[in-house]
Write a protein that holds these residues in place. Sequence first.
Motif, PDB file in Angstrom:
ATOM      1  N   ASP A  17     -82.867  18.024   4.452  1.00  0.00           N
ATOM      2  CA  ASP A  17     -83.403  17.834   5.799  1.00  0.00           C
ATOM      3  C   ASP A  17     -84.914  17.678   5.703  1.00  0.00           C
ATOM      4  O   ASP A  17     -85.627  18.624   5.371  1.00  0.00           O
ATOM      5  CB  ASP A  17     -83.023  19.031   6.675  1.00  0.00           C
ATOM      6  CG  ASP A  17     -83.341  18.809   8.135  1.00  0.00           C
ATOM      7  OD1 ASP A  17     -83.820  17.716   8.498  1.00  0.00           O
ATOM      8  OD2 ASP A  17     -83.103  19.753   8.919  1.00  0.00           O
ATOM      9  N   LYS A  18     -85.418  16.486   5.981  1.00  0.00           N
ATOM     10  CA  LYS A  18     -86.851  16.231   5.894  1.00  0.00           C
ATOM     11  C   LYS A  18     -87.610  16.972   6.992  1.00  0.00           C
ATOM     12  O   LYS A  18     -88.735  17.426   6.779  1.00  0.00           O
ATOM     13  CB  LYS A  18     -87.125  14.732   5.976  1.00  0.00           C
ATOM     14  CG  LYS A  18     -86.655  13.986   4.764  1.00  0.00           C
ATOM     15  CD  LYS A  18     -87.034  12.535   4.839  1.00  0.00           C
ATOM     16  CE  LYS A  18     -86.531  11.830   3.595  1.00  0.00           C
ATOM     17  NZ  LYS A  18     -86.942  10.443   3.553  1.00  0.00           N
ATOM     18  N   VAL A  19     -87.014  17.126   8.138  1.00  0.00           N
ATOM     19  CA  VAL A  19     -87.664  17.833   9.245  1.00  0.00           C
ATOM     20  C   VAL A  19     -87.862  19.302   8.863  1.00  0.00           C
ATOM     21  O   VAL A  19     -88.920  19.887   9.099  1.00  0.00           O
ATOM     22  CB  VAL A  19     -86.829  17.708  10.545  1.00  0.00           C
ATOM     23  CG1 VAL A  19     -87.435  18.517  11.677  1.00  0.00           C
ATOM     24  CG2 VAL A  19     -86.687  16.248  10.938  1.00  0.00           C
ATOM     25  N   LEU A  20     -86.856  19.875   8.239  1.00  0.00           N
ATOM     26  CA  LEU A  20     -86.945  21.275   7.807  1.00  0.00           C
ATOM     27  C   LEU A  20     -88.009  21.427   6.731  1.00  0.00           C
ATOM     28  O   LEU A  20     -88.773  22.402   6.732  1.00  0.00           O
ATOM     29  CB  LEU A  20     -85.584  21.748   7.290  1.00  0.00           C
ATOM     30  CG  LEU A  20     -85.494  23.202   6.832  1.00  0.00           C
ATOM     31  CD1 LEU A  20     -85.861  24.151   7.961  1.00  0.00           C
ATOM     32  CD2 LEU A  20     -84.100  23.509   6.323  1.00  0.00           C
ATOM     33  N   LEU A  21     -88.105  20.469   5.823  1.00  0.00           N
ATOM     34  CA  LEU A  21     -89.139  20.531   4.794  1.00  0.00           C
ATOM     35  C   LEU A  21     -90.537  20.463   5.406  1.00  0.00           C
ATOM     36  O   LEU A  21     -91.459  21.143   4.949  1.00  0.00           O
ATOM     37  CB  LEU A  21     -88.950  19.412   3.776  1.00  0.00           C
ATOM     38  CG  LEU A  21     -87.779  19.574   2.803  1.00  0.00           C
ATOM     39  CD1 LEU A  21     -87.598  18.314   1.978  1.00  0.00           C
ATOM     40  CD2 LEU A  21     -88.012  20.766   1.910  1.00  0.00           C
ATOM     41  N   GLU A  22     -90.705  19.650   6.448  1.00  0.00           N
ATOM     42  CA  GLU A  22     -92.003  19.574   7.131  1.00  0.00           C
ATOM     43  C   GLU A  22     -92.320  20.895   7.824  1.00  0.00           C
ATOM     44  O   GLU A  22     -93.463  21.347   7.830  1.00  0.00           O
ATOM     45  CB  GLU A  22     -92.005  18.411   8.135  1.00  0.00           C
ATOM     46  CG  GLU A  22     -92.004  17.056   7.478  1.00  0.00           C
ATOM     47  CD  GLU A  22     -91.876  15.925   8.493  1.00  0.00           C
ATOM     48  OE1 GLU A  22     -91.873  16.199   9.706  1.00  0.00           O
ATOM     49  OE2 GLU A  22     -91.773  14.772   8.061  1.00  0.00           O
ATOM     50  N   GLN A  23     -91.305  21.515   8.430  1.00  0.00           N
ATOM     51  CA  GLN A  23     -91.519  22.804   9.078  1.00  0.00           C
ATOM     52  C   GLN A  23     -91.906  23.865   8.049  1.00  0.00           C
ATOM     53  O   GLN A  23     -92.733  24.732   8.334  1.00  0.00           O
ATOM     54  CB  GLN A  23     -90.253  23.249   9.818  1.00  0.00           C
ATOM     55  CG  GLN A  23     -89.988  22.518  11.093  1.00  0.00           C
ATOM     56  CD  GLN A  23     -88.703  23.001  11.759  1.00  0.00           C
ATOM     57  OE1 GLN A  23     -87.931  23.758  11.174  1.00  0.00           O
ATOM     58  NE2 GLN A  23     -88.487  22.551  12.987  1.00  0.00           N
ATOM     59  N   LEU A  24     -91.309  23.807   6.867  1.00  0.00           N
ATOM     60  CA  LEU A  24     -91.656  24.756   5.813  1.00  0.00           C
ATOM     61  C   LEU A  24     -93.110  24.606   5.403  1.00  0.00           C
ATOM     62  O   LEU A  24     -93.777  25.596   5.082  1.00  0.00           O
ATOM     63  CB  LEU A  24     -90.753  24.564   4.590  1.00  0.00           C
ATOM     64  CG  LEU A  24     -89.302  25.002   4.721  1.00  0.00           C
ATOM     65  CD1 LEU A  24     -88.517  24.605   3.489  1.00  0.00           C
ATOM     66  CD2 LEU A  24     -89.214  26.489   4.928  1.00  0.00           C
ATOM     67  N   GLY A  25     -93.619  23.366   5.392  1.00  0.00           N
ATOM     68  CA  GLY A  25     -95.016  23.131   5.027  1.00  0.00           C
ATOM     69  C   GLY A  25     -95.985  23.633   6.085  1.00  0.00           C
ATOM     70  O   GLY A  25     -97.113  24.017   5.771  1.00  0.00           O
TER      71      GLY A  25
END
Length: 183
Positions: A17-25
């Motif tokens: 999930d790219k959106v989740l990876l962005e949220q993690l950042g």
Amino acid sequence: MANKEHISALVDGEIQDKVLLEQLGRDPELSDTFGRYHLYGDAMRNELPARLQLDLSDRIAAALEQEPAIVASASPGKSSPQPGQVLRARFGRLAPVLRHAGQFAVAASVSAAVIFGVQQYSQSDPQAPVLNTIPLSGAAAPVSLNYQADTQERMSEQALLEQQRRINALLMDHELQQRLRQN
């Protein structure tokens, strides 16, 4: 917002999930959770590094900032209470009972030490007492550092073995002499 199940699935490689990876950042709390989950996985696979770099200084500083300040203010007319006064105020009638119980405990331990000492040092026999124990085999065995029967038994066993060796040698010699006479 991502929940911990989504982060766990991302760590396990079940979802991408790219959106989740962005949220993690962006979110440090989610990033810490992601890092902890990777650490848990490494621990379960027995792939932990020799040294772990755990930075707890930020958490400790935040906890210290949230800690309420303790301010001690003394009244100008009052003096601080003595420890005995605080004990009497809190326990009232219980304080004398506790004091007597403590004195009784000290007296009992001193008495036990005296009785033990008198029993140990008033023995006329210089050797330590022999205690009989019953091992699993069912035979009683004396136990002591100064017990001499154990060495006597070993000596008698050695003498018995020596006697059997001599008897066997005599029998072998006798048998050899009989064979020589027959020929």
